[in-house]
Design a protein around this motif. Structure first.
Motif, short mmCIF file in Angstrom:
data_model
loop_
_atom_site.label_atom_id
_atom_site.label_comp_id
_atom_site.label_asym_id
_atom_site.label_seq_id
_atom_site.Cartn_x
_atom_site.Cartn_y
_atom_site.Cartn_z
N LEU A 66 -4.00 0.26 -7.29
CA LEU A 66 -4.53 0.67 -8.59
C LEU A 66 -4.23 2.13 -8.88
O LEU A 66 -4.03 2.51 -10.05
CB LEU A 66 -6.04 0.43 -8.64
CG LEU A 66 -6.51 -1.01 -8.84
CD1 LEU A 66 -8.02 -1.09 -8.77
CD2 LEU A 66 -6.00 -1.55 -10.17
N ARG A 67 -4.21 2.97 -7.85
CA ARG A 67 -3.91 4.39 -8.08
C ARG A 67 -2.53 4.58 -8.68
O ARG A 67 -2.33 5.45 -9.54
CB ARG A 67 -4.01 5.18 -6.76
CG ARG A 67 -5.40 5.20 -6.16
CD ARG A 67 -5.57 6.36 -5.21
NE ARG A 67 -4.48 6.57 -4.29
CZ ARG A 67 -4.49 6.25 -3.00
NH1 ARG A 67 -5.55 5.64 -2.48
NH2 ARG A 67 -3.48 6.53 -2.22
N SER A 71 -1.84 6.06 -12.55
CA SER A 71 -1.09 7.30 -12.78
C SER A 71 -0.12 7.19 -13.95
O SER A 71 0.35 8.20 -14.47
CB SER A 71 -0.31 7.68 -11.51
OG SER A 71 0.73 6.74 -11.25
N HIS A 72 0.19 5.97 -14.37
CA HIS A 72 1.20 5.75 -15.42
C HIS A 72 0.52 5.54 -16.77
O HIS A 72 -0.37 4.70 -16.91
CB HIS A 72 2.07 4.54 -15.08
CG HIS A 72 3.34 4.49 -15.85
ND1 HIS A 72 3.39 4.07 -17.17
CD2 HIS A 72 4.61 4.84 -15.51
CE1 HIS A 72 4.64 4.14 -17.59
NE2 HIS A 72 5.40 4.60 -16.62
N LEU A 86 -9.96 4.46 -11.60
CA LEU A 86 -10.68 3.72 -12.64
C LEU A 86 -10.95 4.58 -13.87
O LEU A 86 -10.90 4.10 -15.01
CB LEU A 86 -11.99 3.17 -12.08
CG LEU A 86 -11.85 2.08 -11.01
CD1 LEU A 86 -13.22 1.73 -10.44
CD2 LEU A 86 -11.17 0.84 -11.58
N SER A 87 -11.22 5.88 -13.65
CA SER A 87 -11.47 6.75 -14.80
C SER A 87 -10.22 6.90 -15.66
O SER A 87 -10.29 6.92 -16.89
CB SER A 87 -11.96 8.11 -14.33
OG SER A 87 -10.95 8.81 -13.62
N ASN A 127 0.83 -1.21 0.00
CA ASN A 127 0.00 0.00 0.00
C ASN A 127 0.86 1.26 0.00
O ASN A 127 0.67 2.16 -0.82
CB ASN A 127 -0.97 -0.01 1.19
CG ASN A 127 -0.32 -0.34 2.51
OD1 ASN A 127 0.62 -1.14 2.58
ND2 ASN A 127 -0.81 0.25 3.59
N TYR A 128 1.84 1.35 0.91
CA TYR A 128 2.69 2.54 0.93
C TYR A 128 3.66 2.56 -0.25
O TYR A 128 3.98 3.62 -0.78
CB TYR A 128 3.46 2.63 2.25
CG TYR A 128 2.62 3.22 3.36
CD1 TYR A 128 2.22 4.55 3.33
CD2 TYR A 128 2.20 2.44 4.44
CE1 TYR A 128 1.45 5.10 4.34
CE2 TYR A 128 1.42 2.97 5.45
CZ TYR A 128 1.05 4.30 5.40
OH TYR A 128 0.27 4.84 6.39
N SER A 129 4.14 1.39 -0.67
CA SER A 129 5.00 1.35 -1.86
C SER A 129 4.26 1.92 -3.06
O SER A 129 4.80 2.72 -3.84
CB SER A 129 5.45 -0.09 -2.15
OG SER A 129 6.35 -0.55 -1.18
N ALA A 130 2.99 1.53 -3.21
CA ALA A 130 2.19 2.03 -4.33
C ALA A 130 1.87 3.50 -4.16
O ALA A 130 1.86 4.26 -5.13
CB ALA A 130 0.90 1.21 -4.45
#
Length: 313
Positions: free
Chosen positions: A202-203, A207-208, A262-263, A124-127
């Protein structure tokens, strides 16, 4: 789809940063250079606290002296989230370069960012860190690629992501012991995913511009749309109402953060899960046209509810 256009109410704000992004993102106007936002007093106040190694200091250092948590990482993550996600700062600014350099010193050979949960894995923090670095303009770095590959390598067999501290059934009150002394807990990829963790991961992918279209990421995106309004599968942050508890800038998993990801990944309101959440926001819009959000973190940030509404819009 809304009962009332929220923009007139938002435009009443005197906050120059929020005004800037309303004009740019909601009205399709040209508000000028983003650098004018970087010079605002509230931004400069944050930048003045940055240390020479690029990190932000732990304000409770004496209290945390025996903790296995790297609280400089926590505070740098907190500061970078405000600077990048709210004020649009990028690696064009020296302070962001220094913060990125600090985070890269915490990256392991595997590709994750280690330290916030001591020597334990924290996807979670890595992402979350990865998300901010990509948004700041580091999407082409080899270190960034390595981190995305690590996240793909630890995905659950049926899709989504988990936190080993959760799958090994470590209770929150015992977490500190595992952060300090215990052997590293490894991923149990045969278990079901945690939407609390999956939404955060997923965030980063969203972002990429390239990784957001990876088939395993799209599969996880589809899976999480079936978890809206439901409890998580693991004990921490289990309650269904956590979907409605918002962190601005993004921190945990919630409706706004997940819809944002998701968008970017190309999901549309034709998806039944997304449609249900949009209907929920339609029902909860107040008479002025905006939303009264249940906010968790960052309450010292001026006009935090308006920031959340801006992102939602």
């Amino acid at each position: 789809m809304l009962k009332k256009d929220p923009r007139p109410e938002l435009m009443k704000t005197t906050n120059p940063a929020i005004q800037y992004f309303i004009r740019r993102d909601l009205l399709d106007e040209s508000p000028g250079s983003i650098r004018q936002i970087w010079e605002l007093p509230e931004v400069q106040k944050i930048l003045k606290k940055q240390q020479s190694d690029g990190s932000w200091p732990d304000p409770h250092l004496k209290k945390h002296v025996d903790s296995g948590t790297n609280y400089k990482m926590v505070e740098t993550y907190r500061a970078l989230g405000v600077l990048v996600q709210l004020y649009g700062m990028t690696k064009e600014h020296l302070a962001i370069q220094k913060a990125a350099e600090f985070f890269f010193t915490t990256q392991t050979e595997e590709g994750d960012f280690r330290g916030i949960y001591g020597h334990q894995y924290s996807p979670n923090y890595s992402a979350g860190i990865l998300e901010l670095l990509v948004e700041a303009g580091y999407e082409r770095e080899d270190a960034i690629h390595r981190s995305f590959q690590w996240l793909l390598s630890i995905q659950q067999e049926k899709g989504g992501w988990t936190l080993p501290l959760q799958t090994h059934k470590i209770k929150m009150q015992n977490t500190e012991q595992y952060i300090n002394d215990s052997p590293i807990l490894f991923f149990q990829k045969e278990k079901i995913f945690a939407h609390f963790v999956t939404g955060i991961v997923l965030r980063a992918f969203a972002s990429h511009p390239e990784y957001r279209h990876h088939p395993d990421v799209l599969r996880a995106g589809e899976l999480i749309t079936h978890r809206f309004f439901k409890e998580d599968m693991y004990s921490s942050y289990k309650a269904a109402e956590n979907w409605e508890h918002y962190s601005i800038p993004f921190w945990w998993n919630d409706y706004i953060a997940t819809l944002d990801a998701l968008s970017k990944m190309g999901f549309t309101p034709e998806n039944s899960g997304i449609s249900a959440v949009l209907h929920y926001f339609q029902k909860t819009q107040n008479d002025s046209g905006i939303w009264d959000l249940h906010l968790l973190k960052g309450k010292s940030i001026p006009d935090l509810n308006l920031w959340g509404n801006l992102i939602l819009c």
